[in-house]
Design a protein around this motif. Sequence first.
Motif, PDB file in Angstrom:
ATOM      1  N   ASP A   1       4.910  -4.340  -4.108  1.00  0.00           N
ATOM      2  CA  ASP A   1       6.051  -4.962  -3.431  1.00  0.00           C
ATOM      3  C   ASP A   1       6.940  -3.880  -2.837  1.00  0.00           C
ATOM      4  OD1 ASP A   1       5.572  -7.788  -4.311  1.00  0.00           O
ATOM      5  OD2 ASP A   1       5.811  -6.883  -6.293  1.00  0.00           O
ATOM      6  N   ASP A   2       7.861  -4.312  -1.985  1.00  0.00           N
ATOM      7  CA  ASP A   2       8.845  -3.375  -1.446  1.00  0.00           C
ATOM      8  C   ASP A   2       9.754  -2.890  -2.582  1.00  0.00           C
ATOM      9  OD1 ASP A   2       7.841  -3.665   1.064  1.00  0.00           O
ATOM     10  OD2 ASP A   2       9.300  -5.174   1.700  1.00  0.00           O
ATOM     11  N   PRO A   3      10.243  -1.648  -2.511  1.00  0.00           N
ATOM     12  CA  PRO A   3      10.101  -0.722  -1.379  1.00  0.00           C
ATOM     13  C   PRO A   3       8.799   0.081  -1.373  1.00  0.00           C
ATOM     14  CG  PRO A   3      11.498   0.268  -3.028  1.00  0.00           C
ATOM     15  CD  PRO A   3      11.174  -1.112  -3.540  1.00  0.00           C
ATOM     16  N   GLU A   4       8.025   0.071  -2.500  1.00  0.00           N
ATOM     17  CA  GLU A   4       6.784   0.856  -2.531  1.00  0.00           C
ATOM     18  C   GLU A   4       5.826   0.422  -1.421  1.00  0.00           C
ATOM     19  OE1 GLU A   4       5.288   1.923  -6.849  1.00  0.00           O
ATOM     20  OE2 GLU A   4       6.086  -0.112  -6.814  1.00  0.00           O
ATOM     21  N   HIS A   5       5.662  -0.889  -1.283  1.00  0.00           N
ATOM     22  CA  HIS A   5       4.739  -1.405  -0.275  1.00  0.00           C
ATOM     23  C   HIS A   5       5.131  -0.933   1.118  1.00  0.00           C
ATOM     24  CE1 HIS A   5       4.084  -4.547   2.841  1.00  0.00           C
ATOM     25  NE2 HIS A   5       2.840  -4.403   2.464  1.00  0.00           N
ATOM     26  N   ARG A   6       6.398  -1.080   1.459  1.00  0.00           N
ATOM     27  CA  ARG A   6       6.855  -0.717   2.805  1.00  0.00           C
ATOM     28  C   ARG A   6       6.658   0.778   3.059  1.00  0.00           C
ATOM     29  NH1 ARG A   6      11.643  -1.956   2.075  1.00  0.00           N
ATOM     30  NH2 ARG A   6      12.528   0.111   1.802  1.00  0.00           N
ATOM     31  N   LYS A   7       6.964   1.598   2.090  1.00  0.00           N
ATOM     32  CA  LYS A   7       6.838   3.049   2.279  1.00  0.00           C
ATOM     33  C   LYS A   7       5.377   3.466   2.427  1.00  0.00           C
ATOM     34  CE  LYS A   7      11.123   4.087  -0.227  1.00  0.00           C
ATOM     35  NZ  LYS A   7      11.717   4.685  -1.450  1.00  0.00           N
TER      36      LYS A   7
ATOM     37  N   ASP B   1       9.265   9.586   0.443  1.00  0.00           N
ATOM     38  CA  ASP B   1      10.518  10.203  -0.011  1.00  0.00           C
ATOM     39  C   ASP B   1      10.373  11.715  -0.175  1.00  0.00           C
ATOM     40  OD1 ASP B   1      11.686   7.671  -0.090  1.00  0.00           O
ATOM     41  OD2 ASP B   1      11.117   7.354  -2.184  1.00  0.00           O
ATOM     42  N   GLY B   2       9.630  12.325   0.747  1.00  0.00           N
ATOM     43  CA  GLY B   2       9.478  13.768   0.765  1.00  0.00           C
ATOM     44  C   GLY B   2       8.453  14.319  -0.204  1.00  0.00           C
TER      45      GLY B   2
ATOM     46  N   PHE C   1       8.983 -14.300  -4.227  1.00  0.00           N
ATOM     47  CA  PHE C   1       7.588 -14.404  -4.651  1.00  0.00           C
ATOM     48  C   PHE C   1       6.927 -13.034  -4.511  1.00  0.00           C
ATOM     49  CE2 PHE C   1       8.669 -18.611  -2.824  1.00  0.00           C
ATOM     50  CZ  PHE C   1       8.557 -19.368  -3.973  1.00  0.00           C
ATOM     51  N   ILE C   2       6.648 -12.396  -5.640  1.00  0.00           N
ATOM     52  CA  ILE C   2       6.207 -11.000  -5.626  1.00  0.00           C
ATOM     53  C   ILE C   2       4.701 -10.886  -5.900  1.00  0.00           C
ATOM     54  CG2 ILE C   2       8.466 -10.090  -6.255  1.00  0.00           C
ATOM     55  CD1 ILE C   2       7.421  -9.831  -9.148  1.00  0.00           C
ATOM     56  N   ASN C   3       4.145  -9.735  -5.528  1.00  0.00           N
ATOM     57  CA  ASN C   3       2.714  -9.464  -5.678  1.00  0.00           C
ATOM     58  C   ASN C   3       2.358  -8.782  -6.997  1.00  0.00           C
ATOM     59  OD1 ASN C   3       3.066 -10.027  -2.865  1.00  0.00           O
ATOM     60  ND2 ASN C   3       1.145  -8.970  -2.425  1.00  0.00           N
TER      61      ASN C   3
ATOM     62  N   GLY D   1      -3.362  -0.069 -17.975  1.00  0.00           N
ATOM     63  CA  GLY D   1      -1.969  -0.065 -18.405  1.00  0.00           C
ATOM     64  C   GLY D   1      -1.074  -0.959 -17.580  1.00  0.00           C
ATOM     65  N   ASP D   2      -1.610  -1.573 -16.509  1.00  0.00           N
ATOM     66  CA  ASP D   2      -0.840  -2.560 -15.754  1.00  0.00           C
ATOM     67  C   ASP D   2      -1.788  -3.674 -15.324  1.00  0.00           C
ATOM     68  OD1 ASP D   2      -2.178  -1.726 -13.408  1.00  0.00           O
ATOM     69  OD2 ASP D   2      -0.586  -0.346 -12.869  1.00  0.00           O
ATOM     70  N   THR D   3      -1.379  -4.487 -14.369  1.00  0.00           N
ATOM     71  CA  THR D   3      -2.155  -5.680 -14.017  1.00  0.00           C
ATOM     72  C   THR D   3      -3.167  -5.436 -12.908  1.00  0.00           C
ATOM     73  OG1 THR D   3      -0.418  -6.380 -12.464  1.00  0.00           O
ATOM     74  CG2 THR D   3      -0.285  -7.208 -14.719  1.00  0.00           C
ATOM     75  N   HIS D   4      -3.325  -4.172 -12.451  1.00  0.00           N
ATOM     76  CA  HIS D   4      -4.172  -3.902 -11.297  1.00  0.00           C
ATOM     77  C   HIS D   4      -5.208  -2.822 -11.584  1.00  0.00           C
ATOM     78  CE1 HIS D   4      -1.324  -6.290  -9.078  1.00  0.00           C
ATOM     79  NE2 HIS D   4      -0.340  -5.483  -9.422  1.00  0.00           N
ATOM     80  N   LEU D   5      -6.415  -3.041 -11.076  1.00  0.00           N
ATOM     81  CA  LEU D   5      -7.440  -2.010 -11.137  1.00  0.00           C
ATOM     82  C   LEU D   5      -7.110  -0.893 -10.149  1.00  0.00           C
ATOM     83  CD1 LEU D   5     -10.143  -1.386 -12.525  1.00  0.00           C
ATOM     84  CD2 LEU D   5     -11.298  -2.509 -10.606  1.00  0.00           C
ATOM     85  N   PHE D   6      -6.650  -1.285  -8.948  1.00  0.00           N
ATOM     86  CA  PHE D   6      -6.181  -0.338  -7.942  1.00  0.00           C
ATOM     87  C   PHE D   6      -4.695  -0.591  -7.691  1.00  0.00           C
ATOM     88  CE2 PHE D   6     -10.664  -1.324  -6.848  1.00  0.00           C
ATOM     89  CZ  PHE D   6     -11.213  -0.062  -7.012  1.00  0.00           C
ATOM     90  N   ARG D   7      -4.058   0.341  -6.989  1.00  0.00           N
ATOM     91  CA  ARG D   7      -2.676   0.126  -6.548  1.00  0.00           C
ATOM     92  C   ARG D   7      -2.650   0.258  -5.026  1.00  0.00           C
ATOM     93  NH1 ARG D   7       1.677   0.066  -9.693  1.00  0.00           N
ATOM     94  NH2 ARG D   7       2.955   1.336  -8.318  1.00  0.00           N
ATOM     95  N   THR D   8      -3.048  -0.837  -4.387  1.00  0.00           N
ATOM     96  CA  THR D   8      -3.140  -0.854  -2.932  1.00  0.00           C
ATOM     97  C   THR D   8      -1.917  -1.543  -2.336  1.00  0.00           C
ATOM     98  OG1 THR D   8      -4.206  -3.018  -2.712  1.00  0.00           O
ATOM     99  CG2 THR D   8      -5.628  -1.132  -3.222  1.00  0.00           C
ATOM    100  N   LEU D   9      -1.880  -1.598  -1.007  1.00  0.00           N
ATOM    101  CA  LEU D   9      -0.783  -2.275  -0.327  1.00  0.00           C
ATOM    102  C   LEU D   9      -0.642  -3.726  -0.779  1.00  0.00           C
ATOM    103  CD1 LEU D   9      -1.219  -1.000   3.350  1.00  0.00           C
ATOM    104  CD2 LEU D   9       0.479  -0.262   1.688  1.00  0.00           C
ATOM    105  N   VAL D  10      -1.771  -4.399  -1.025  1.00  0.00           N
ATOM    106  CA  VAL D  10      -1.694  -5.815  -1.391  1.00  0.00           C
ATOM    107  C   VAL D  10      -1.247  -6.022  -2.832  1.00  0.00           C
ATOM    108  CG1 VAL D  10      -3.411  -6.487   0.319  1.00  0.00           C
ATOM    109  CG2 VAL D  10      -4.153  -5.938  -1.996  1.00  0.00           C
ATOM    110  N   ASP D  11      -1.241  -4.976  -3.638  1.00  0.00           N
ATOM    111  CA  ASP D  11      -0.848  -5.091  -5.038  1.00  0.00           C
ATOM    112  C   ASP D  11       0.625  -4.787  -5.268  1.00  0.00           C
ATOM    113  OD1 ASP D  11      -3.548  -5.534  -6.087  1.00  0.00           O
ATOM    114  OD2 ASP D  11      -3.919  -3.452  -5.556  1.00  0.00           O
TER     115      ASP D  11
END
Length: 437
Positions: free
Chosen positions: A106-112, A257-258, A72-74, A94-104
């Motif tokens: 999924d991993d691995p982006e969310h975790r990083k 990732d540096g 179940f993804i965000n 261009g995507d489904t979000h006004l912002f790109r926050t932690l709650v928007d």
Amino acid sequence: MATQPFTWSRDTIDDRIVNPEVYTEPATLLADYAALRRDDPVHWTQPSGYRPFWAIMRHADITAVSKANELFINRERTYLSPIEGEQWILQMTGDTHLFRTLVDLDDPEHRKLRQVTHSWFQPGTVKKNLEPKVRQIAREHVELMRAKGERLDFVNEVALFYPLRVIMEILGVPREDEPMMLKLTQETFGALDPDVIARSQILTENSTLWGRSTGDKQVDLLQLAQIFFQYFAKVIADRRANPRDDVATVIANGTIDGQPIPEREALSYYVITATAGHDTTSSSAAGGFCELAKNPAELAKLHADPSLIPLFVEEAIRWTTPVKHFMRTATEDTILGGKTIRKGDGLCLFYLSGNRDEAVFDEPDVFRADRDPNRHVAFGHGAHLCLGMHLARLELRILFEELLPQIKAVELDGEPKYSYANFVNGLKTLPVRVTWA
């Protein structure tokens, strides 16, 4: 083809549980939640003007979905929004979000991204680095509250400003900018609230924003996002040139990732910290204080035994559940609560319903300052468990440790009013009469 006017409906239970007006009427909302928990807790929901989704009403199912982060993804659908609102965001970003926050994300982006500030918000760090500062801020606000005399609006004269001051201190935002941040937060979470609209200058007309093509004025969320981004772009530039000991510096100089955090994600990080970091805490503070005003016996418990204040804080958070929902999308077919969830189906986790679940909480519709245990899901569950929950608990505990010894009694001095919003929602006025010690 002309867009048909969208109006919020109350005709069916499906319409009511998404209608922001119903969130100003807790008794109506909670009755609908209870009916769904009893009769159809994994409910295929088809509100007027929305894409259908599964309404997840029970505590056990909410936690099960929250723990299954690959199933179940965000990223596909994070909040309840009418179809036209979703289309507007897609067109603008261009995507489904006004912002790109932690709650928007999924991993691995969310975790990083989460890892960038993780250490800042751990309980030991929060207590060691922030408790003295937070206690001083709490004392200042209690003194300001006393200076108001016996009659005041606890929301608009105390609850809004105390957590705002704390989170702005952590972000390194100057005090003179706090009123602007408060205004932007209220416009973000209350874009359709008539009172917010009446005060806002960031308005649009004849827009399909959030599905309202009626010609009514409403907060222009695109312009709002641009104001946030412009403000925090300056903060990033400053903290890179002049680093300080604050979260703003951590985000500005954070890497994944540096590489530096991508611009939109970095700016969104500031926005979620600045907005969710105070609005939700102020709602819990106000909701808890409202229940003490309604129930003198609960205040008496805390006067008799101040060590109960942490339990009272948890009950205030459960009772108010400021974040009312988040959405998920199934990545494959599965079974939940005896229902077949298809790949691509949306699911809405109704946290307030989970926090009134009779299977988990004894007398869930009774406020108990000493409730223990209290396994609420107001902070979410699983990988997306609220990053700032330890700070929120610290702020609330310290506020009431400083406030309650100075109060003999408190009672309502008028009818409280709730905000017009189905996502982040709480009291927007709380008139009280205080008898000071």
